[in-house]
Design a protein around this motif. Structure first.
Motif, PDB file in Angstrom:
ATOM      1  N   PRO A   5       2.232   2.799   4.083  1.00  0.00           N
ATOM      2  CA  PRO A   5       0.899   2.580   3.529  1.00  0.00           C
ATOM      3  C   PRO A   5       0.068   3.867   3.512  1.00  0.00           C
ATOM      4  O   PRO A   5       0.017   4.588   4.507  1.00  0.00           O
ATOM      5  CB  PRO A   5       0.269   1.561   4.494  1.00  0.00           C
ATOM      6  CG  PRO A   5       1.413   0.905   5.165  1.00  0.00           C
ATOM      7  CD  PRO A   5       2.494   1.921   5.250  1.00  0.00           C
ATOM      8  N   VAL A   6      -0.538   4.145   2.376  1.00  0.00           N
ATOM      9  CA  VAL A   6      -1.400   5.310   2.198  1.00  0.00           C
ATOM     10  C   VAL A   6      -2.619   4.834   1.427  1.00  0.00           C
ATOM     11  O   VAL A   6      -2.471   4.326   0.314  1.00  0.00           O
ATOM     12  CB  VAL A   6      -0.666   6.397   1.364  1.00  0.00           C
ATOM     13  CG1 VAL A   6      -1.622   7.521   1.016  1.00  0.00           C
ATOM     14  CG2 VAL A   6       0.544   6.950   2.094  1.00  0.00           C
ATOM     15  N   ILE A   7      -3.809   4.963   2.017  1.00  0.00           N
ATOM     16  CA  ILE A   7      -4.980   4.517   1.258  1.00  0.00           C
ATOM     17  C   ILE A   7      -5.927   5.671   0.969  1.00  0.00           C
ATOM     18  O   ILE A   7      -6.438   5.784  -0.141  1.00  0.00           O
ATOM     19  CB  ILE A   7      -5.650   3.263   1.907  1.00  0.00           C
ATOM     20  CG1 ILE A   7      -6.647   2.604   0.964  1.00  0.00           C
ATOM     21  CG2 ILE A   7      -6.292   3.603   3.240  1.00  0.00           C
ATOM     22  CD1 ILE A   7      -6.048   1.902  -0.197  1.00  0.00           C
ATOM     23  N   GLY A   8      -6.164   6.580   1.942  1.00  0.00           N
ATOM     24  CA  GLY A   8      -6.863   7.821   1.604  1.00  0.00           C
ATOM     25  C   GLY A   8      -5.888   8.684   0.816  1.00  0.00           C
ATOM     26  O   GLY A   8      -4.666   8.557   0.992  1.00  0.00           O
ATOM     27  N   VAL A   9      -6.406   9.556  -0.042  1.00  0.00           N
ATOM     28  CA  VAL A   9      -5.481  10.360  -0.854  1.00  0.00           C
ATOM     29  C   VAL A   9      -4.821  11.430   0.016  1.00  0.00           C
ATOM     30  O   VAL A   9      -5.464  12.389   0.440  1.00  0.00           O
ATOM     31  CB  VAL A   9      -6.197  10.995  -2.063  1.00  0.00           C
ATOM     32  CG1 VAL A   9      -5.240  11.887  -2.845  1.00  0.00           C
ATOM     33  CG2 VAL A   9      -6.756   9.909  -2.969  1.00  0.00           C
ATOM     34  N   LYS A  10      -3.557  11.179   0.346  1.00  0.00           N
ATOM     35  CA  LYS A  10      -2.769  12.137   1.137  1.00  0.00           C
ATOM     36  C   LYS A  10      -1.290  11.793   0.973  1.00  0.00           C
ATOM     37  O   LYS A  10      -0.962  10.685   0.508  1.00  0.00           O
ATOM     38  CB  LYS A  10      -3.184  12.092   2.612  1.00  0.00           C
ATOM     39  CG  LYS A  10      -2.936  10.759   3.269  1.00  0.00           C
ATOM     40  CD  LYS A  10      -3.137  10.842   4.765  1.00  0.00           C
ATOM     41  CE  LYS A  10      -2.693   9.518   5.359  1.00  0.00           C
ATOM     42  NZ  LYS A  10      -2.296   9.487   6.672  1.00  0.00           N
ATOM     43  N   PRO A  11      -0.399  12.703   1.357  1.00  0.00           N
ATOM     44  CA  PRO A  11       1.028  12.391   1.237  1.00  0.00           C
ATOM     45  C   PRO A  11       1.450  11.296   2.214  1.00  0.00           C
ATOM     46  O   PRO A  11       0.855  11.166   3.284  1.00  0.00           O
ATOM     47  CB  PRO A  11       1.723  13.701   1.605  1.00  0.00           C
ATOM     48  CG  PRO A  11       0.662  14.742   1.744  1.00  0.00           C
ATOM     49  CD  PRO A  11      -0.652  14.058   1.874  1.00  0.00           C
ATOM     50  N   CYS A  28       0.817  -1.214   0.000  1.00  0.00           N
ATOM     51  CA  CYS A  28       0.000   0.000   0.000  1.00  0.00           C
ATOM     52  C   CYS A  28       0.858   1.276   0.000  1.00  0.00           C
ATOM     53  O   CYS A  28       0.370   2.373   0.274  1.00  0.00           O
ATOM     54  CB  CYS A  28      -0.920  -0.047   1.223  1.00  0.00           C
ATOM     55  SG  CYS A  28      -2.303   1.078   1.109  1.00  0.00           S
ATOM     56  N   ALA A  29       2.142   1.138  -0.313  1.00  0.00           N
ATOM     57  CA  ALA A  29       3.063   2.292  -0.270  1.00  0.00           C
ATOM     58  C   ALA A  29       2.509   3.456  -1.107  1.00  0.00           C
ATOM     59  O   ALA A  29       1.950   3.237  -2.194  1.00  0.00           O
ATOM     60  CB  ALA A  29       4.427   1.875  -0.800  1.00  0.00           C
ATOM     61  N   GLY A  30       2.706   4.666  -0.614  1.00  0.00           N
ATOM     62  CA  GLY A  30       2.217   5.864  -1.300  1.00  0.00           C
ATOM     63  C   GLY A  30       2.652   5.926  -2.761  1.00  0.00           C
ATOM     64  O   GLY A  30       1.885   6.322  -3.640  1.00  0.00           O
ATOM     65  N   VAL A  31       3.865   5.504  -3.014  1.00  0.00           N
ATOM     66  CA  VAL A  31       4.364   5.541  -4.399  1.00  0.00           C
ATOM     67  C   VAL A  31       3.559   4.615  -5.305  1.00  0.00           C
ATOM     68  O   VAL A  31       3.318   4.937  -6.468  1.00  0.00           O
ATOM     69  CB  VAL A  31       5.871   5.209  -4.477  1.00  0.00           C
ATOM     70  CG1 VAL A  31       6.196   3.827  -3.931  1.00  0.00           C
ATOM     71  CG2 VAL A  31       6.374   5.344  -5.901  1.00  0.00           C
ATOM     72  N   LEU A  32       3.117   3.475  -4.754  1.00  0.00           N
ATOM     73  CA  LEU A  32       2.409   2.511  -5.600  1.00  0.00           C
ATOM     74  C   LEU A  32       0.950   2.925  -5.817  1.00  0.00           C
ATOM     75  O   LEU A  32       0.377   2.648  -6.868  1.00  0.00           O
ATOM     76  CB  LEU A  32       2.456   1.114  -4.960  1.00  0.00           C
ATOM     77  CG  LEU A  32       3.864   0.547  -4.757  1.00  0.00           C
ATOM     78  CD1 LEU A  32       3.799  -0.819  -4.091  1.00  0.00           C
ATOM     79  CD2 LEU A  32       4.590   0.450  -6.095  1.00  0.00           C
ATOM     80  N   GLN A  33       0.373   3.588  -4.816  1.00  0.00           N
ATOM     81  CA  GLN A  33      -1.041   3.952  -4.941  1.00  0.00           C
ATOM     82  C   GLN A  33      -1.231   5.283  -5.672  1.00  0.00           C
ATOM     83  O   GLN A  33      -2.048   5.371  -6.573  1.00  0.00           O
ATOM     84  CB  GLN A  33      -1.697   4.004  -3.555  1.00  0.00           C
ATOM     85  CG  GLN A  33      -1.595   2.685  -2.797  1.00  0.00           C
ATOM     86  CD  GLN A  33      -2.049   1.498  -3.635  1.00  0.00           C
ATOM     87  OE1 GLN A  33      -3.022   1.589  -4.379  1.00  0.00           O
ATOM     88  NE2 GLN A  33      -1.324   0.395  -3.546  1.00  0.00           N
ATOM     89  N   TYR A  34      -0.475   6.286  -5.264  1.00  0.00           N
ATOM     90  CA  TYR A  34      -0.745   7.622  -5.809  1.00  0.00           C
ATOM     91  C   TYR A  34       0.480   8.263  -6.453  1.00  0.00           C
ATOM     92  O   TYR A  34       0.556   9.487  -6.577  1.00  0.00           O
ATOM     93  CB  TYR A  34      -1.348   8.510  -4.705  1.00  0.00           C
ATOM     94  CG  TYR A  34      -2.613   7.883  -4.144  1.00  0.00           C
ATOM     95  CD1 TYR A  34      -3.653   7.510  -5.001  1.00  0.00           C
ATOM     96  CD2 TYR A  34      -2.749   7.588  -2.792  1.00  0.00           C
ATOM     97  CE1 TYR A  34      -4.793   6.873  -4.518  1.00  0.00           C
ATOM     98  CE2 TYR A  34      -3.892   6.962  -2.301  1.00  0.00           C
ATOM     99  CZ  TYR A  34      -4.913   6.600  -3.173  1.00  0.00           C
ATOM    100  OH  TYR A  34      -6.029   5.968  -2.706  1.00  0.00           O
TER     101      TYR A  34
END
Ligand code: PLP
Ligand code: COI
Length: 341
Positions: free
Chosen positions: A135-141, A47-53
């Motif tokens: 892990p980042v699932i909601g859109v945020k840094p 769920c890493a931020g780089v992979l999601q957003y």
């Protein structure tokens, strides 16, 4: 130090794994001290931020062997400050600029055996980058980040080296007004992939992107800025706040004025004017200066008088002076060359 057994003169622009890369992690609001690592692999949360957003930014610079056998890099402080600008725009922590330059030095020193010899036509390409790891699932840094810097020996970006290329005017846009075109974010390149694959399928080497709002002004290509030469030997280069501020272009503007005594115009360039230029080139770290021989605008061709066989004379002078400075044959302006060893 013995050089690696690589066929330097026949390298393309590809990835060859080298021995050591620099890694530093950001957690709880601070960067760790960083280290050289022999591990070329990265293990990440699903769920890493780089992979999601797509929270990732990068840089590109080169190390050169000079005529007298030193290893140098070219203006790494400007890459450090551009990475800082990219980080701020994507809500990422800044990697300290002095530490960036220090990481460049460490990686080049540690991989000196991969720095292509003087005169081989190849260079060592350095790729610093930074991405959100937690892990980042909601859109945020993300809250946690990794900065890495690896290197790989490379040859020319375009097959054929200094032979003029053919590009087409793209129907796709690269960067929105007020968007992210002025920073070096992975997302700008992801959205250019369909355009470059379809350009290649149609037989073109690259895309010329126009300004998305009016589609009348020249922006840049997927990986380089434009330089044009007028018939009366002035340099013209597009000014836009949605193109990447190329370090090569900024250096060439200086070289044109101060070394070659040429007049330079940095201004909006309308596509309608392009047919009247004498020479056209793409400039960037990877591209150096790659001459453009022909531009295809939906079937209508613009053929520059410099032709398809070799660079035009002014492009050649710019190329020789810039690479002469980088390879230690011509004295560099103060602060441009960072000697590593
Ligand atoms: N424009 C884009 C979109 C690029 O990716 C690059 C490469 O870094 C450039 C221009 C050239 O910039 P520089 O000369 O700093 O490498
Ligand atoms: C560079 O010139 O360093 C680039 O990043 C262009 C391209 C390889 C993306």
């Amino acid at each position: 130090m013995e050089k690696k057994n690589i066929d330097w003169s026949n390298l393309g622009f590809g990835y060859i794994q080298t021995d050591l890369r620099y890694v530093s992690n950001y957690k709880n609001g601070a960067w760790d001290e960083g280290t050289l690592s022999s591990d070329s692999m990265i293990t990440l949360s699903e769920c890493a931020g780089v992979l999601q957003y797509a929270q990732t930014i990068f840089e590109g610079l080169k190390a050169y062997t000079t005529e007298d056998g030193h290893i140098v890099t070219f203006r790494p402080d400007l890459n450090a400050s551009r990475l800082a600008d990219s980080a701020k725009r994507l809500e990422m922590p800044v990697f300290p600029e002095d530490r960036f330059v220090d990481a460049v030095v460490k990686v080049v020193e540690a991989n000196a055996a991969y720095v292509p010899p003087f005169g081989s036509g190849a260079t060592l390409y350095l790729r610093p980058y930074m991405f959100g790891t937690n892990p980042v699932i909601g859109v945020k840094p993300a809250d946690e980040y990794q900065f890495r810097l690896f290197c790989t020996p490379v040859g020319p970006y375009f097959k054929g080296g200094a032979k003029p290329i053919t590009i087409r005017v793209s129907d796709f846009d690269r960067a929105a007004p007020n968007g992210t075109g002025h920073i070096k974010a992975g997302l700008n390149y992801a959205m250019s992939l369909h355009a470059i694959v379809s350009a290649h399928e149609a037989g073109f080497d690259e895309n010329m992107y126009l300004d998305p709002k009016t589609r009348t002004k020249v922006e840049e290509t997927g990986g380089a800025n434009f330089l044009f030469v007028t018939k009366d030997n002035k340099i013209v280069t597009p000014k836009s706040n949605s193109i990447l501020p190329s370090i090569t272009r900024r250096s060439l503007v200086y070289v044109a004025k101060e070394y070659l005594g040429l007049e330079v115009e940095e201004r909006e360039v309308f596509f309608d004017e392009v047919k009247d230029f004498a020479e056209c080139g793409l400039c960037g770290t990877a591209a150096v200066i790659s001459p453009v021989g022909k531009i295809n605008d939906h079937g209508k061709e613009i053929c520059f008088p410099s032709g398809m066989e070799k660079m035009g004379p002014t492009t050649q002078k710019l190329y020789d002076t810039l690479t002469g400075i980088q390879m230690g044959k011509i004295e560099a302006p103060e602060g441009w060359i960072k000697v590593i060893k």
